[in-house]
Write an enzyme that holds these catalytic residues in place. Structure first.
Site, short mmCIF file in Angstrom:
data_model
loop_
_atom_site.label_atom_id
_atom_site.label_comp_id
_atom_site.label_asym_id
_atom_site.label_seq_id
_atom_site.Cartn_x
_atom_site.Cartn_y
_atom_site.Cartn_z
N SER A 64 0.80 -1.24 0.00
CA SER A 64 0.00 0.00 0.00
C SER A 64 0.82 1.27 0.00
CB SER A 64 -0.92 0.03 1.21
OG SER A 64 -1.99 -0.85 1.00
N LYS A 67 0.33 3.46 -2.87
CA LYS A 67 -0.90 4.24 -3.09
C LYS A 67 -0.68 5.75 -3.20
CE LYS A 67 -3.91 0.77 -0.91
NZ LYS A 67 -4.55 0.41 0.38
N TYR A 243 -5.12 4.64 7.79
CA TYR A 243 -6.45 4.01 7.86
C TYR A 243 -7.21 4.43 9.12
CZ TYR A 243 -3.84 1.18 4.56
OH TYR A 243 -3.05 0.77 3.54
N1 GLN Z 1 -1.97 -5.34 -1.89
C1 GLN Z 1 -2.54 -5.20 -0.59
C2 GLN Z 1 -4.06 -5.31 -0.67
O1 GLN Z 1 -4.63 -4.83 -1.58
C3 GLN Z 1 -2.14 -3.88 -0.03
C4 GLN Z 1 -2.77 -3.60 1.31
C5 GLN Z 1 -1.86 -2.83 2.24
O2 GLN Z 1 -0.66 -2.80 2.08
N2 GLN Z 1 -2.44 -2.28 3.28
O3 GLN Z 1 -4.70 -5.90 0.17
#
Ligand code: GLN
Length: 425
Positions: A64, A67, A243
């Site tokens: 993530s 992102k 989050y």
């Molecule tokens: N590839 C992971 C997912 O989509 C990334 C989630 C994360 O790193 N929080 O679940």
């Protein structure tokens, strides 16, 4: 002398090493097998110096942490209006993989949760780009942030793709609401591939430092995205990057941040540094346990909280004195530091409260670091008013920190270099 910073980072790692709480992500089989004892920290300054300790050159999938960077690419490629119409900027208060969409529109609440990240992925690259072209753009873009070519870990990619039931559900919801235009499976594949790019903790520190450095990679010197894009990304990281732990994080650590389920964590402190940690065991929010602990230490030890800003405005005037006498006398006002609103206000108030005593005055900008646009406009307006009050204003600007020095109607300015030569009138 040896810099104390690597020793500090090593000590910080030592102080958290014994904590083996938390667990590696198990919903992606490849990640469950990661060595849980890996531990690293790296810090990259905005002039491109990287300090690191522990396993900082060990590669792991970015997950993530991709992102915010892909969101930056989407903003750069499609503009704010299009991106904001498809993914909003409100913290969801939910965990990263919640099916958390706005009830009517189906628009994801923010680009840091999976739903929003899928949208950002679909919006990178030029309109109409195919899956391959778009992925090329993502690899190029993230590589530019890191300052080296990044590669996909195919095993992690396959492993996650086969278990991406939730992300497929999210993509189907997004397709049903016309938030994404493409085949939901293609969207999930692209997003999963982006999450499988391999990085080291050192890479992540440089990527974070590129955000801290207004979008210019401080190691390569290459501009990656514009300053307004960076401001947007850092704002969303502050409110949504951790989050459902984002509020607690922002109050306690105070650095725009992003975590990933492979155990990486980045923080970008604007104007100062990018920081990254790596430790695979996660807490219940999906954030690295020892990473969170390290960042709390960094904030406490290095004063990194974004809301702890020193008030430097009162020191904006370094000195004020009259040089020479008789008709040749000139009052010199030495300014210092960075001239933003508060410092510029301090300077203009000084001129009101203690007007210059000689007809010629010299504003010495040699000790000024930077002047932002507000500081520049306020200083030039002060020059215009000083001219109208009958003063002849000279400005010493050896480093050319005052671009386009036009004080406007009624104002006059003479820019001189350090030898007193007139550069601009
Ligand atoms: N590839 C992971 C997912 O989509 C990334 C989630 C994360 O790193 N929080 O679940």
């Amino acid at each position: 002398m040896r810099s104390p910073i690597p020793d500090y980072l090593t000590d910080a790692l030592r102080s958290v090493a014994a904590d083996t709480s938390g667990a590696t992500a198990d919903y992606i089989p490849e990640l469950a097998q990661a060595d849980p004892d890996r531990l690293a920290a790296a810090l990259c300054t905005v002039d491109g110096h990287v300090y690191s300790a522990g396993d900082a050159d060990v590669e792991f999938s970015i997950q993530s942490i991709s992102k915010p960077f892909v969101y930056a690419l989407a903003l750069a490629d499609r503009g704010f209006d299009e991106v904001l119409s498809k993914v909003w900027v409100e913290p969801s208060g939910d965990s990263f993989n919640q099916i958390s969409l706005e009830p009517e529109s189906g628009r994801p609440r923010n680009p840091m949760i999976n739903a929003g990240a899928l949208v950002a992925t679909s919006l990178s690259g030029p309109p109409g780009a195919g899956a391959d072209q778009r992925f090329e753009r993502i690899v190029d873009g993230l590589s530019a942030f890191a300052g080296r070519r990044l590669e996909v870990d195919e095993a992690v990619y396959e492993s996650e793709l086969h278990h991406a039931y939730r992300n497929r559900a999210l993509a189907n919801m997004l397709r049903a609401h016309d938030i994404i235009a493409e085949d939901p499976l293609v969207a999930v594949a692209g997003y999963t591939r982006q999450c499988s790019l391999l990085v080291t903790t050192d890479d992540l520190a440089v990527m974070a430092a590129t955000l801290a450095n207004r979008g210019v990679n401080p190691v390569t010197g290459r501009p990656v995205v514009s300053a307004p894009v960076v401001r947007q990304v850092l704002s969303v990281m502050s409110t949504c990057g951790m989050y459902d732990g984002a509020g607690d994080w922002m109050t306690r650590v105070g650095v725009p941040a992003k975590s990933g389920v492979s155990g990486g964590l980045i923080g970008a402190l604007p104007g100062q540094a990018g920081i990254a940690t790596f430790s695979p065991r996660l807490d219940r929010h999906g954030n690295s346990v020892r990473g969170v602990d390290l960042f709390q230490r960094f904030t406490a030890d290095m004063g990194m909280h974004l809301m702890d800003v020193p008030g430097t405005a009162r020191e904006a005037i370094a000195d004020r004195y009259v040089d020479g006498d008789g008709p040749d006398a000139i009052e010199v006002i030495e300014l210092q530091g960075d001239l933003r609103f508060a410092a510029a206000e301090h300077v203009v108030r000084e001129f009101e409260v203690r007007p210059p005593v000689t007809s010629s005055i010299l504003l010495d900008l040699a000790r000024i670091g930077t002047i932002d646009d507000v500081g520049r406009r306020m200083l030039l307006e002060a020059v215009r008013r000083l001219t109208i009050d009958g003063h002849e204003v000279f400005v010493l600007d050896p480093d050319q920190v005052l671009p386009d020095p036009d004080p406007g109607t009624g104002g006059r300015i003479t820019v001189v270099d350090d030898r007193g030569q007139v550069r601009q009138r």
